[in-house]
Scaffold this motif. Structure first.
Motif, short mmCIF file in Angstrom:
data_model
loop_
_atom_site.label_atom_id
_atom_site.label_comp_id
_atom_site.label_asym_id
_atom_site.label_seq_id
_atom_site.Cartn_x
_atom_site.Cartn_y
_atom_site.Cartn_z
N ASN A 131 0.39 -1.16 -0.43
CA ASN A 131 0.11 0.12 -0.02
C ASN A 131 0.96 1.30 -0.08
O ASN A 131 0.63 2.01 -0.90
CB ASN A 131 -1.27 0.32 1.51
N GLY A 132 2.21 1.00 0.71
CA GLY A 132 2.80 2.38 0.48
C GLY A 132 3.75 2.23 -0.27
O GLY A 132 3.81 3.81 -0.77
N LEU A 133 3.59 1.94 -1.39
CA LEU A 133 4.46 1.79 -2.46
C LEU A 133 3.54 1.87 -3.97
O LEU A 133 3.74 1.57 -4.79
CB LEU A 133 4.98 0.59 -2.39
N GLY A 134 1.74 1.95 -3.17
CA GLY A 134 0.83 2.12 -4.27
C GLY A 134 0.57 0.93 -5.17
O GLY A 134 0.52 0.90 -5.89
N LEU A 135 1.01 -0.03 -5.09
CA LEU A 135 1.26 -1.39 -5.33
C LEU A 135 -0.35 -1.93 -5.51
O LEU A 135 -0.23 -3.82 -5.49
CB LEU A 135 2.45 -2.25 -5.41
N THR A 138 -1.84 -4.31 -8.12
CA THR A 138 -1.14 -4.25 -9.67
C THR A 138 -1.24 -5.37 -9.70
O THR A 138 -0.87 -6.34 -8.86
CB THR A 138 -0.52 -3.03 -8.97
N TYR A 139 -0.47 -5.93 -10.98
CA TYR A 139 0.25 -7.35 -11.35
C TYR A 139 2.38 -7.26 -10.02
O TYR A 139 1.96 -7.91 -9.41
CB TYR A 139 0.89 -7.46 -12.52
N ALA A 140 2.27 -5.94 -10.25
CA ALA A 140 3.24 -6.19 -9.51
C ALA A 140 2.97 -6.33 -7.36
O ALA A 140 3.63 -7.48 -6.89
CB ALA A 140 4.34 -4.51 -9.05
N GLY A 141 2.14 -6.12 -7.63
CA GLY A 141 1.89 -6.52 -6.19
C GLY A 141 1.25 -7.77 -6.14
O GLY A 141 1.51 -8.33 -4.80
N PHE A 213 -6.00 -12.81 -2.90
CA PHE A 213 -7.85 -12.20 -2.68
C PHE A 213 -7.65 -11.27 -1.26
O PHE A 213 -8.07 -9.83 -1.61
CB PHE A 213 -7.91 -13.10 -1.09
N ILE A 214 -6.30 -10.56 -0.87
CA ILE A 214 -5.82 -9.34 -0.21
C ILE A 214 -5.78 -8.24 -0.53
O ILE A 214 -6.21 -7.48 -0.39
CB ILE A 214 -4.74 -9.80 1.44
#
Length: 276
Positions: A131-135, A138-141, A213-214
């Motif tokens: 969340n802090g990285l803005g991911l 997203t696929y990266a997240g 899911f998260i």
């Protein structure tokens, strides 16, 4: 035990294998049978192993929905996780096995301590980090938290420990750096075990439900395991479509294992020090 001297044991083994195969196949066959029924028949009070009315309607509706998108997401995530896991695990294992640097033993011990931490215990800090990285969503997240694999690092390190150091020393004398030695010397010698760990990582990433899911918040970013939870409507769960989606979602993983089964077996035999 010599089974020729005890033919009864051969019969027991054959019967046991047939029973176990039947127990394994029964849920799969029931899923296929359910997927080939009309939705109304799946909630009928009467029990029938085979559909009373055969139809491909569930498969057609599933393919017309978001299944293609979910399959694409699962394939992209699983491939990215597999490639990155293999790359980082091979480099880490080579460093722990062949390079000498301060704190090596401590770092390896810390990496192995990850075995003691269930992934569920890391959900909150991982989510806050993404969340802090803005991911988020997203696929990266989805991919990055699944990349670190202590199991792969340990298996590769144990294998590299068994390779004679003369190979590395000869390459170093020819001017090769660590990455060159890993790529040109160690990787070709560990092809089967890399394939085995790659297939295991691919299947694990494909079947992962908890982390997507998260981290996923939209239908378009869902993977197959997460998308299966969406097969319902105002009248409840659509069992035929659920089974159809599950079968279609499992098909790529089953095909991958069938195609690379020999390499997986050879890889685990190499890791255990046996020859097949």
């Amino acid at each position: 035990m010599n089974t020729r001297a005890y033919p009864g044991w051969t019969l027991v083994g054959a019967v046991s294998a047939i029973v176990l195969a039947a127990l394994w196949a029964a849920p799969l066959l029931w899923a296929l049978s359910t997927a080939l029924r009309p939705e109304l028949e799946t909630v009928s009070a009467e029990f029938h192993w085979l559909p009373q009315t055969w139809t491909l309607d569930a498969f057609a509706k599933t393919l017309a929905g978001n299944l293609a998108r979910w399959l694409f997401n699962s394939a992209l995530v699983a491939l990215a996780v597999t490639v990155l896991t293999m790359a980082f695990s091979l480099m880490a294992a080579y460093a722990f096995s062949q390079l000498r640097f301060r704190g090596r033993s401590l770092l390896f011990a810390l990496a192995m301590l990850a075995f003691l931490l269930p992934f569920e215990a890391l959900l909150v800090p991982l989510f806050r980090t993404m969340n802090g990285l803005g991911l988020i969503n997203t696929y990266a997240g989805i991919v990055l938290p699944q990349v670190v694999s202590p199991v792969a690092i340990y298996v590769f390190k144990q294998f590299f420990d068994g390779i004679p150091a003369d190979f590395r020393e000869a390459a170093v004398m020819d001017g090769a750096g660590p990455l060159r030695v890993l790529w040109s010397v160690y990787l070709p010698l560990s092809g089967n075990i890399v394939w085995a760990m790659a297939i295991v990582s691919f299947i694990a990433a494909w079947n992962n439900f908890l982390w997507p899911f998260i981290i996923v918040t939209s239908n378009d970013m869902m993977t197959i395991p997460l998308g299966l939870t969406q097969t319902y409507d105002a009248f409840g769960v659509r069992y035929a479509q659920l089974m159809a989606a599950a079968l279609l979602g499992a098909l790529p993983v089953a095909l991958a294992y069938v195609l690379f089964q020999k390499k997986v077996t050879q890889g685990f035999l190499a890791a255990s020090g046996l020859k097949g």
